[in-house]
Design a protein around this motif. Structure first.
Motif, PDB file in Angstrom:
ATOM      1  N   PRO A  38     -12.869   5.598   2.618  1.00 56.10           N
ATOM      2  CA  PRO A  38     -12.040   5.713   3.822  1.00 56.10           C
ATOM      3  C   PRO A  38     -12.431   4.642   4.841  1.00 56.10           C
ATOM      4  N   GLY A  39     -11.435   4.097   5.486  1.00 60.33           N
ATOM      5  CA  GLY A  39     -11.692   3.109   6.526  1.00 60.33           C
ATOM      6  C   GLY A  39     -11.764   1.675   6.025  1.00 60.33           C
ATOM      7  N   GLN A  40     -11.768   1.481   4.729  1.00 59.30           N
ATOM      8  CA  GLN A  40     -11.794   0.134   4.166  1.00 59.30           C
ATOM      9  C   GLN A  40     -10.374  -0.312   3.855  1.00 59.30           C
ATOM     10  N   LYS A  41     -10.101  -1.583   3.967  1.00 58.37           N
ATOM     11  CA  LYS A  41      -8.763  -2.100   3.700  1.00 58.37           C
ATOM     12  C   LYS A  41      -8.560  -2.201   2.184  1.00 58.37           C
ATOM     13  N   PRO A  42      -7.496  -1.549   1.677  1.00 64.11           N
ATOM     14  CA  PRO A  42      -7.253  -1.576   0.231  1.00 64.11           C
ATOM     15  C   PRO A  42      -6.676  -2.919  -0.217  1.00 64.11           C
ATOM     16  N   TYR A  43      -6.919  -3.248  -1.488  1.00 67.18           N
ATOM     17  CA  TYR A  43      -6.391  -4.474  -2.068  1.00 67.18           C
ATOM     18  C   TYR A  43      -5.057  -4.230  -2.762  1.00 67.18           C
ATOM     19  N   LYS A  44      -4.859  -2.990  -3.223  1.00 66.26           N
ATOM     20  CA  LYS A  44      -3.631  -2.636  -3.924  1.00 66.26           C
ATOM     21  C   LYS A  44      -3.161  -1.274  -3.460  1.00 66.26           C
ATOM     22  N   LEU A  45      -1.857  -1.070  -3.502  1.00 64.10           N
ATOM     23  CA  LEU A  45      -1.264   0.227  -3.198  1.00 64.10           C
ATOM     24  C   LEU A  45      -1.115   0.981  -4.518  1.00 64.10           C
ATOM     25  N   ILE A  46      -1.787   2.102  -4.633  1.00 71.00           N
ATOM     26  CA  ILE A  46      -1.740   2.883  -5.864  1.00 71.00           C
ATOM     27  C   ILE A  46      -0.658   3.944  -5.730  1.00 71.00           C
ATOM     28  N   GLU A  61      -3.023   6.011   6.152  1.00 68.48           N
ATOM     29  CA  GLU A  61      -1.617   5.664   6.004  1.00 68.48           C
ATOM     30  C   GLU A  61      -1.209   4.563   6.973  1.00 68.48           C
ATOM     31  N   ALA A  62      -1.785   4.560   8.150  1.00 70.09           N
ATOM     32  CA  ALA A  62      -1.508   3.479   9.101  1.00 70.09           C
ATOM     33  C   ALA A  62      -1.991   2.138   8.532  1.00 70.09           C
ATOM     34  N   VAL A  63      -3.138   2.146   7.888  1.00 76.43           N
ATOM     35  CA  VAL A  63      -3.658   0.926   7.265  1.00 76.43           C
ATOM     36  C   VAL A  63      -2.757   0.495   6.105  1.00 76.43           C
ATOM     37  N   LEU A  64      -2.286   1.461   5.325  1.00 75.51           N
ATOM     38  CA  LEU A  64      -1.376   1.131   4.219  1.00 75.51           C
ATOM     39  C   LEU A  64      -0.074   0.533   4.747  1.00 75.51           C
ATOM     40  N   ARG A  65       0.449   1.084   5.830  1.00 74.65           N
ATOM     41  CA  ARG A  65       1.674   0.543   6.442  1.00 74.65           C
ATOM     42  C   ARG A  65       1.457  -0.901   6.891  1.00 74.65           C
ATOM     43  N   GLU A  66       0.332  -1.112   7.549  1.00 73.18           N
ATOM     44  CA  GLU A  66       0.018  -2.443   8.055  1.00 73.18           C
ATOM     45  C   GLU A  66      -0.197  -3.436   6.909  1.00 73.18           C
ATOM     46  N   THR A  67      -0.828  -2.995   5.852  1.00 67.57           N
ATOM     47  CA  THR A  67      -1.185  -3.880   4.748  1.00 67.57           C
ATOM     48  C   THR A  67      -0.025  -4.122   3.785  1.00 67.57           C
ATOM     49  N   PHE A  68       0.736  -3.075   3.466  1.00 64.53           N
ATOM     50  CA  PHE A  68       1.735  -3.182   2.412  1.00 64.53           C
ATOM     51  C   PHE A  68       3.183  -3.046   2.899  1.00 64.53           C
ATOM     52  N   GLY A  69       3.383  -2.771   4.188  1.00 66.72           N
ATOM     53  CA  GLY A  69       4.715  -2.772   4.790  1.00 66.72           C
ATOM     54  C   GLY A  69       5.736  -1.897   4.090  1.00 66.72           C
ATOM     55  N   GLU A  70       6.841  -2.512   3.656  1.00 64.59           N
ATOM     56  CA  GLU A  70       7.956  -1.765   3.062  1.00 64.59           C
ATOM     57  C   GLU A  70       7.559  -1.064   1.765  1.00 64.59           C
ATOM     58  N   GLU A  71       6.657  -1.653   1.023  1.00 65.50           N
ATOM     59  CA  GLU A  71       6.198  -1.017  -0.217  1.00 65.50           C
ATOM     60  C   GLU A  71       5.513   0.321   0.101  1.00 65.50           C
ATOM     61  N   ALA A  72       4.713   0.340   1.159  1.00 67.57           N
ATOM     62  CA  ALA A  72       4.062   1.590   1.586  1.00 67.57           C
ATOM     63  C   ALA A  72       5.102   2.583   2.092  1.00 67.57           C
ATOM     64  N   GLU A  73       6.060   2.127   2.864  1.00 72.52           N
ATOM     65  CA  GLU A  73       7.106   3.021   3.376  1.00 72.52           C
ATOM     66  C   GLU A  73       7.889   3.669   2.239  1.00 72.52           C
ATOM     67  N   ALA A  74       8.185   2.900   1.204  1.00 72.21           N
ATOM     68  CA  ALA A  74       8.896   3.451   0.051  1.00 72.21           C
ATOM     69  C   ALA A  74       8.044   4.514  -0.644  1.00 72.21           C
ATOM     70  N   PHE A  75       6.761   4.253  -0.768  1.00 75.58           N
ATOM     71  CA  PHE A  75       5.836   5.222  -1.356  1.00 75.58           C
ATOM     72  C   PHE A  75       5.781   6.492  -0.512  1.00 75.58           C
ATOM     73  N   PHE A  76       5.711   6.350   0.806  1.00 72.27           N
ATOM     74  CA  PHE A  76       5.661   7.512   1.704  1.00 72.27           C
ATOM     75  C   PHE A  76       6.951   8.329   1.610  1.00 72.27           C
ATOM     76  N   THR A  77       8.072   7.654   1.414  1.00 72.51           N
ATOM     77  CA  THR A  77       9.355   8.341   1.331  1.00 72.51           C
ATOM     78  C   THR A  77       9.459   9.185   0.066  1.00 72.51           C
ATOM     79  N   ARG A  78       8.960   8.680  -1.035  1.00 74.80           N
ATOM     80  CA  ARG A  78       9.117   9.406  -2.310  1.00 74.80           C
ATOM     81  C   ARG A  78       7.945  10.322  -2.665  1.00 74.80           C
ATOM     82  N   THR A  79       6.827  10.214  -1.951  1.00 77.21           N
ATOM     83  CA  THR A  79       5.647  11.016  -2.281  1.00 77.21           C
ATOM     84  C   THR A  79       5.123  11.703  -1.024  1.00 77.21           C
ATOM     85  N   ARG A  80       4.937  13.008  -1.105  1.00 78.32           N
ATOM     86  CA  ARG A  80       4.435  13.761   0.056  1.00 78.32           C
ATOM     87  C   ARG A  80       2.968  13.472   0.295  1.00 78.32           C
TER      88      ARG A  80
END
Length: 164
Positions: free
Chosen positions: A82-90, A142-161
């Motif tokens: 937690p708190g580390q910037k991820p390299y990939k969105l899983i 999730e804020a870090v994922l949004r910042e790092t992966f943008g639309e890809e993260a938003e799409a993931f958030f939309t389809r996965t609770r």
């Protein structure tokens, strides 16, 4: 990747290190608190062998889920801390069912622990643990994922609770 860093300890005003601020620490606190509650507060008990075994099953399933999630992190060579910037969105493996399968597993394991203890008032720790994991860790990650992966993260958030 999993090496333990002192940055997970917060320093107090006199510079001394305090307890680690990590999800497993908060989960352990919930387990200890529910055990103390079961000793201190006279409470209704459901000391049924069936519920005890159900609790043990939940604990085992939760640990399997954590191991599966950790293997996916290692497979994609991204940080699990937690708190580390991820390299990939899983988004596959257990992450196709929950955005936070490890935190969900910690809550399920805690519920299993309370069932194993057979202490009804121990159930009070479960929403507290959920709240800490949700607000202190999941929302920030999730804020870090949004910042790092943008639309890809938003799409993931939309389809996965977030939880289930």
């Amino acid at each position: 990747m999993l090496d333990f860093k002192l940055s997970h300890f917060r320093a107090n005003s006199n510079g001394m290190k305090r307890l680690p601020d990590l999800p497993p620490f908060w989960t352990l606190c919930a387990w200890v608190l529910s055990l103390v509650i079961s000793w201190v507060i006279p409470n209704p008990s459901w000391d049924s062998l069936g519920l005890r075994w159900l609790g043990l099953l939940w604990i085992i399933l939760a640990f399997v889920s954590v191991a599966w999630s950790a293997l996916v992190f290692f497979r994609y060579n991204t940080t699990i801390e937690p708190g580390q910037k991820p390299y990939k969105l899983i988004t596959n493996g257990p992450f196709q069912f929950s955005r936070n399968p490890i935190y969900l597993s910690m809550v399920v394991a805690t519920a299993g622990w309370v069932l194993w203890l057979g202490a009804a008032f121990g159930l009070a720790v479960i929403p507290v643990l959920w709240f800490i994991l949700d607000r202190r860790f999941a929302a920030l990650e999730e804020a870090v994922l949004r910042e790092t992966f943008g639309e890809e993260a938003e799409a993931f958030f939309t389809r996965t609770r977030r939880w289930l």
